[in-house]
Design a protein around this motif. Structure first.
Motif, PDB file in Angstrom:
ATOM      1  N   ASN A 138      -0.135   0.614  14.164  1.00  9.50           N
ATOM      2  CA  ASN A 138       0.414  -0.264  15.197  1.00  9.50           C
ATOM      3  C   ASN A 138       0.067   0.334  16.558  1.00  9.50           C
ATOM      4  O   ASN A 138       0.931   0.684  17.348  1.00  9.50           O
ATOM      5  CB  ASN A 138       1.936  -0.404  15.038  1.00  9.50           C
ATOM      6  CG  ASN A 138       2.514  -1.462  15.978  1.00  9.50           C
ATOM      7  OD1 ASN A 138       1.878  -2.481  16.240  1.00  9.50           O
ATOM      8  ND2 ASN A 138       3.703  -1.215  16.481  1.00  9.50           N
ATOM      9  N   LEU A 156      -0.839  -2.237   7.203  1.00  7.46           N
ATOM     10  CA  LEU A 156       0.037  -2.762   8.262  1.00  7.46           C
ATOM     11  C   LEU A 156       1.396  -3.098   7.677  1.00  7.46           C
ATOM     12  O   LEU A 156       1.515  -3.462   6.507  1.00  7.46           O
ATOM     13  CB  LEU A 156      -0.583  -4.016   8.883  1.00  7.46           C
ATOM     14  CG  LEU A 156      -2.012  -3.895   9.425  1.00  7.46           C
ATOM     15  CD1 LEU A 156      -2.485  -5.242   9.950  1.00  7.46           C
ATOM     16  CD2 LEU A 156      -2.097  -2.832  10.506  1.00  7.46           C
ATOM     17  N   LEU A 160       3.992  -6.522  12.086  1.00  8.40           N
ATOM     18  CA  LEU A 160       3.368  -7.852  12.046  1.00  8.40           C
ATOM     19  C   LEU A 160       4.378  -8.967  12.307  1.00  8.40           C
ATOM     20  O   LEU A 160       3.979 -10.080  12.673  1.00  8.40           O
ATOM     21  CB  LEU A 160       2.710  -8.090  10.684  1.00  8.40           C
ATOM     22  CG  LEU A 160       1.427  -7.296  10.411  1.00  8.40           C
ATOM     23  CD1 LEU A 160       1.036  -7.444   8.942  1.00  8.40           C
ATOM     24  CD2 LEU A 160       0.296  -7.762  11.314  1.00  8.40           C
ATOM     25  N   ALA A 167      -0.290  -4.353  15.987  1.00  8.59           N
ATOM     26  CA  ALA A 167      -0.661  -4.668  14.608  1.00  8.59           C
ATOM     27  C   ALA A 167      -1.042  -6.135  14.458  1.00  8.59           C
ATOM     28  O   ALA A 167      -2.009  -6.475  13.758  1.00  8.59           O
ATOM     29  CB  ALA A 167       0.485  -4.322  13.660  1.00  8.59           C
ATOM     30  N   SER A 168      -0.298  -7.018  15.114  1.00 14.32           N
ATOM     31  CA  SER A 168      -0.603  -8.454  15.048  1.00 14.32           C
ATOM     32  C   SER A 168      -1.960  -8.757  15.669  1.00 14.32           C
ATOM     33  O   SER A 168      -2.688  -9.637  15.200  1.00 14.32           O
ATOM     34  CB  SER A 168       0.498  -9.260  15.741  1.00 14.32           C
ATOM     35  OG  SER A 168       1.704  -9.173  15.009  1.00 14.32           O
ATOM     36  N   ILE A 171      -4.926  -7.245  13.069  1.00  9.75           N
ATOM     37  CA  ILE A 171      -5.164  -7.647  11.683  1.00  9.75           C
ATOM     38  C   ILE A 171      -6.441  -8.457  11.504  1.00  9.75           C
ATOM     39  O   ILE A 171      -7.164  -8.280  10.521  1.00  9.75           O
ATOM     40  CB  ILE A 171      -3.937  -8.392  11.094  1.00  9.75           C
ATOM     41  CG1 ILE A 171      -4.132  -8.605   9.589  1.00  9.75           C
ATOM     42  CG2 ILE A 171      -3.661  -9.696  11.823  1.00  9.75           C
ATOM     43  CD1 ILE A 171      -2.887  -9.065   8.876  1.00  9.75           C
ATOM     44  N   LEU A 181      -0.995  -3.863   2.900  1.00 13.61           N
ATOM     45  CA  LEU A 181       0.269  -4.216   3.549  1.00 13.61           C
ATOM     46  C   LEU A 181       1.393  -3.391   2.951  1.00 13.61           C
ATOM     47  O   LEU A 181       1.345  -3.012   1.773  1.00 13.61           O
ATOM     48  CB  LEU A 181       0.540  -5.716   3.403  1.00 13.61           C
ATOM     49  CG  LEU A 181      -0.497  -6.633   4.075  1.00 13.61           C
ATOM     50  CD1 LEU A 181      -0.260  -8.078   3.680  1.00 13.61           C
ATOM     51  CD2 LEU A 181      -0.465  -6.488   5.595  1.00 13.61           C
ATOM     52  N   VAL A 193       6.370  -9.475   5.220  1.00 12.65           N
ATOM     53  CA  VAL A 193       5.181  -8.898   5.851  1.00 12.65           C
ATOM     54  C   VAL A 193       3.956  -9.738   5.502  1.00 12.65           C
ATOM     55  O   VAL A 193       3.118 -10.039   6.363  1.00 12.65           O
ATOM     56  CB  VAL A 193       4.991  -7.433   5.405  1.00 12.65           C
ATOM     57  CG1 VAL A 193       3.709  -6.848   5.997  1.00 12.65           C
ATOM     58  CG2 VAL A 193       6.196  -6.587   5.800  1.00 12.65           C
ATOM     59  N   ALA A 197       1.493 -11.771   7.984  1.00  5.28           N
ATOM     60  CA  ALA A 197       0.061 -11.464   7.965  1.00  5.28           C
ATOM     61  C   ALA A 197      -0.764 -12.710   7.701  1.00  5.28           C
ATOM     62  O   ALA A 197      -1.788 -12.948   8.363  1.00  5.28           O
ATOM     63  CB  ALA A 197      -0.227 -10.404   6.905  1.00  5.28           C
ATOM     64  N   ARG A 200      -0.923 -14.764  10.848  1.00  6.45           N
ATOM     65  CA  ARG A 200      -1.836 -14.201  11.851  1.00  6.45           C
ATOM     66  C   ARG A 200      -3.300 -14.472  11.494  1.00  6.45           C
ATOM     67  O   ARG A 200      -4.129 -14.686  12.374  1.00  6.45           O
ATOM     68  CB  ARG A 200      -1.655 -12.688  11.985  1.00  6.45           C
ATOM     69  CG  ARG A 200      -0.228 -12.221  12.215  1.00  6.45           C
ATOM     70  CD  ARG A 200       0.260 -12.455  13.623  1.00  6.45           C
ATOM     71  NE  ARG A 200       1.667 -12.113  13.697  1.00  6.45           N
ATOM     72  CZ  ARG A 200       2.631 -12.887  14.175  1.00  6.45           C
ATOM     73  NH1 ARG A 200       2.335 -14.088  14.644  1.00  6.45           N
ATOM     74  NH2 ARG A 200       3.885 -12.491  14.203  1.00  6.45           N
TER      75      ARG A 200
END
Length: 222
Positions: A138, A156, A160, A167-168, A171, A181, A193, A197, A200
């Motif tokens: 992150n 990650l 997220l 982190a967002s 990815i 993850l 999570v 993910a 995103r």
């Protein structure tokens, strides 16, 4: 609306939490000298001497545990500039675990706090045959570039769930076959999570879960 999860199976690549959820394959981290359990009590785990607790770690115990069939990785281990132990005292313990990872032919889970150049330089110097997984990434994009260029896997976690987190932003730049993850020490379902993910990435939950399972199969053999 959240996507229907159905029969999706998740892999939690690094967790300190106990889970009885049959839809999750969890790689539970056992810290030598800190956690009371042993690999015999956990279906899938990693074992390591953490930079926060290495003074209490029994390295002979770690070496003995490393060969247990439920142990799928060594670590978490690494370097942490925010803990009280000076970095030069952390290095020998980290390098012992790099050597152990190579000896037992199991991947290495990396804990890195403000030491990305050192971790990447060590990977280059050691030229390990086993995968290294940088867990809980992150951080800013320049560090991600270093890690990806070195060929590490990137895991990650709960960051997220925050749309403005590094982190967002990271990815979508991680190669699909090097993404994992995790929940780490966060008491939340790993499915949350995965949902963040997938959002995103613009992927379906099933597509993402299948990709991470494939990656975990390559790295951990699970």
């Amino acid at each position: 609306m959240p996507e229907k999860q159905g029969d999706i199976q998740y892999v939690d690549a690094h967790t300190h939490q106990r889970t009885g959820d049959v839809s999750v394959i969890a790689i539970r981290n056992l810290i030598v000298g800190h956690d009371p359990e042993s690999p015999e009590a956990v279906p899938f785990c990693s074992v390591g001497a953490h930079p926060w607790y290495w003074r209490k770690a029994d390295m002979e115990q770690l070496r003995a545990w490393s060969a247990h069939p439920s142990v799928k990785a060594i670590g978490e281990c690494g370097l942490d500039r925010l803990t009280d132990t000076p970095l030069d005292e952390q290095w020998p313990v980290f390098r012992q675990q790099i050597a152990l990872s190579e000896a037992v032919r199991k991947p290495l889970i990396i804990h890195c706090v403000r030491a990305f150049p050192e971790i990447v330089a060590e990977h280059k110097a050691q030229q390990p045959t086993q995968p290294w997984i940088l867990h809980g990434f992150n951080n800013r994009s320049s560090f991600l570039n270093m890690v990806l260029d070195a060929g590490l896997y990137v895991s990650l976690g709960a960051a997220l769930l925050r749309g403005d987190s590094p982190a967002s932003a990271a990815i979508a730049r991680i190669p699909a076959d090097r993404l994992l993850l995790e929940t780490d020490d966060k008491p939340l379902p790993v499915s949350e999570v995965y949902q963040a993910a997938a959002s995103r990435l613009g992927w379906s939950l099933a597509q993402l879960a299948a990709q991470v399972r494939a990656n975990a199969g390559t790295v951990f053999g699970v």
